[in-house]
Motif scaffolding. Sequence first.
Motif, short mmCIF file in Angstrom:
data_model
loop_
_atom_site.label_atom_id
_atom_site.label_comp_id
_atom_site.label_asym_id
_atom_site.label_seq_id
_atom_site.Cartn_x
_atom_site.Cartn_y
_atom_site.Cartn_z
N LEU A 390 0.85 -1.20 0.00
CA LEU A 390 0.00 0.00 0.00
C LEU A 390 0.88 1.25 0.00
CD1 LEU A 390 -2.95 1.03 0.15
CD2 LEU A 390 -2.72 1.02 2.65
N SER A 391 0.54 2.22 -0.83
CA SER A 391 1.33 3.45 -0.91
C SER A 391 0.41 4.66 -1.01
CB SER A 391 2.25 3.40 -2.14
OG SER A 391 1.48 3.37 -3.33
N MET A 392 1.00 5.84 -0.88
CA MET A 392 0.25 7.10 -0.97
C MET A 392 0.93 7.98 -2.01
SD MET A 392 -1.11 9.56 2.11
CE MET A 392 0.51 10.08 2.71
N PRO A 393 0.41 7.98 -3.25
CA PRO A 393 1.05 8.76 -4.32
C PRO A 393 1.02 10.26 -4.04
CG PRO A 393 -0.48 7.13 -5.21
CD PRO A 393 -0.71 7.18 -3.74
N PHE A 394 1.95 10.96 -4.67
CA PHE A 394 2.06 12.42 -4.60
C PHE A 394 2.57 12.90 -3.23
CE2 PHE A 394 -1.72 12.19 -7.60
CZ PHE A 394 -0.97 12.41 -8.74
N ALA A 395 3.31 13.98 -3.27
CA ALA A 395 3.70 14.76 -2.08
C ALA A 395 4.11 13.88 -0.92
CB ALA A 395 2.56 15.68 -1.68
N GLU A 396 5.14 13.09 -1.14
CA GLU A 396 5.58 12.15 -0.10
C GLU A 396 5.95 12.89 1.19
OE1 GLU A 396 8.97 8.66 0.58
OE2 GLU A 396 8.70 9.58 -1.40
N GLY A 397 5.41 12.41 2.29
CA GLY A 397 5.69 13.01 3.59
C GLY A 397 4.81 14.17 3.98
N LYS A 398 3.98 14.66 3.05
CA LYS A 398 3.12 15.80 3.34
C LYS A 398 1.82 15.33 3.98
CE LYS A 398 1.16 19.97 1.24
NZ LYS A 398 1.04 20.77 0.00
N PHE A 399 1.39 16.05 5.02
CA PHE A 399 0.16 15.70 5.71
C PHE A 399 -1.04 15.84 4.79
CE2 PHE A 399 2.70 16.83 9.54
CZ PHE A 399 2.54 15.62 10.22
N ARG A 400 -2.02 14.96 4.98
CA ARG A 400 -3.29 15.06 4.29
C ARG A 400 -4.31 15.72 5.23
NH1 ARG A 400 0.38 13.45 0.92
NH2 ARG A 400 -0.29 12.21 -0.86
N VAL A 401 -5.43 16.13 4.67
CA VAL A 401 -6.43 16.80 5.50
C VAL A 401 -7.38 15.76 6.09
CG1 VAL A 401 -8.16 18.64 5.62
CG2 VAL A 401 -6.16 18.91 4.17
N GLU A 402 -8.52 15.51 5.44
CA GLU A 402 -9.52 14.63 6.08
C GLU A 402 -9.62 13.26 5.42
OE1 GLU A 402 -11.90 15.33 2.60
OE2 GLU A 402 -10.14 16.18 3.54
N GLN A 403 -8.88 13.02 4.36
CA GLN A 403 -8.85 11.72 3.70
C GLN A 403 -7.58 11.66 2.86
OE1 GLN A 403 -12.07 11.28 0.84
NE2 GLN A 403 -11.86 13.38 0.15
N ALA A 404 -7.38 10.56 2.16
CA ALA A 404 -6.23 10.45 1.25
C ALA A 404 -6.55 9.42 0.19
CB ALA A 404 -4.97 10.06 2.01
N ARG A 405 -6.05 9.65 -1.01
CA ARG A 405 -6.18 8.67 -2.09
C ARG A 405 -4.94 7.79 -2.04
NH1 ARG A 405 -9.11 8.98 -6.73
NH2 ARG A 405 -10.69 9.79 -5.31
N LEU A 406 -5.13 6.55 -1.54
CA LEU A 406 -4.03 5.59 -1.46
C LEU A 406 -4.06 4.68 -2.69
CD1 LEU A 406 -4.45 4.61 2.30
CD2 LEU A 406 -2.99 6.38 1.32
#
Length: 518
Positions: A390-406
């Motif tokens: 599982l990964s989180m594309p874009f802006a590695e290390g940057k906080f997300r707000v209320e959700q995230a597209r993983l």
Amino acid sequence: MGRFKKNRDFHEARWDEPIIMELGNPGERGVLVPKASERVVQVTGTVENLLPANLKRKKAPKLPEMSQMQVLRHYMRLSQETIGTDINIDIGLGTCTMKYSPKINEQFVRSEKLTEVHPYQDESTIQGILEIMYKDEQYLKAISGMDRVSLQPGGGTQAIFANVETIRAFHEANGEGEQRNEIITTILSHPGNPGAAATLGYKVITLYPDENGVPDIEALKVAVSEHTAALMITNPEDTGIFNDKIREFVDIVHSVGGLCVYDQANLNGLFGITRARDAGFDMCHYNLHKSFSSPHGCQGPAAGAQCVCEKLAKFVATPTVEYDGERYYFDYQRPESIGKLRKYFGVPAVLVRTYAYIRTLGPDGIKQIGELAILNNNYMLKKLLKIDGLSMPFAEGKFRVEQARLSWEQLTKDTGVTTDDICRRIVDYGFQDYFASHHPRIIPEPFTPEPVETYSKDDIDEFVEAFASIAKEAYEEPELVKTAPHKAALSEQIHEEYLTEWEKFATTWRAYVKYIKK
């Protein structure tokens, strides 16, 4: 239990239950409707005489004939085959903002004082609901920073449609209706934005994300022109990344005479922290049925709110709810209005829950909603991203707000198990199958969880552990995941063609009967 339990044992009920149209026997009754009294008949006449000839049925409708016990048994069985917010943890339904609605609010909306209201009642007899609607508008003005609110939209996408109608009305009033024929949006904004714009005849220009996952501002500079009618944008988009250059986007569009519209479908992490007007927007909309606690009910019940600045106030849908200091009333005298969006005002229960939600929380509580949503989301992401594949594309290390597209892309490459497989397998753990994210899937194998403020640390831990377990299964026994669900009410997988091929997808009983007779 009040305590996190790791992968609890779950098996959903599975009934071989016919649809209600196939149940019952001729002559069975659940309720005997009393006949009108002689005194009533003397005043009104018979029903046959009251109805015009063209409205009279030639034969009685074919309704199921059932006793009360049969009806109760049927719907209790169906309820056992349903997973919802009162039964499981709905974190997985990202972009839908599934939060808990306090049960006291359900008592309010089930009162006969609300359920028995009829849209054709005289205004003097519905002052209560009109007052709630009017005050809802005032609260939403404060939350958005806008000057006028319309509760006419029947949901979020109809509010988007109202925004586009208002864009057109504004430019036509300024003599630029034909000239301004382009609307700019982004690939990761809600699909209702380009959909509504295209429906109303606009050319749609779509911005794609830059390397940081936010819309490319250089592409925006190229896209704007004297033909620009508006920018319609969600921030944060479904990636959960807040676009900190949003004011620059607004200024660029304003510089060429376009309007700026804020899609606030992803409001939950911004409550009480930022406002659409403070970022320079001319319009925004809310999904009252999700952001303000009414649970989703499979395509409804829904209610939207369109919020506009002063220069656009005269264009909002009619009628509006007004107050003259003594009474609340509908105002139909709005000559520049875009007109009616729908009959009546949709689902008043959602408007009552909105009122109760805002009044219960107050300004400080509203802000705490946003803070808790951000805290929950980033705690959850920290744990999820430890799962293999599982990964989180874009802006590695940057906080997300209320959700995230993983993305499950790596797991799919390693095992062949897809996000759709995982979506079905999660039902075997007692969770509702998660929303597999918007098309087009520019992020491969997407997964968009949203924990909102409702869920506890234990809830989040239990949710994450289930996905960690499924990922482990995918690497060790992939066929188990691919052939899921195994413990759900559904005994076979639903394939996408069942939802897109009309011969296999019946929206009504009449359509179903027509198809099975072919």
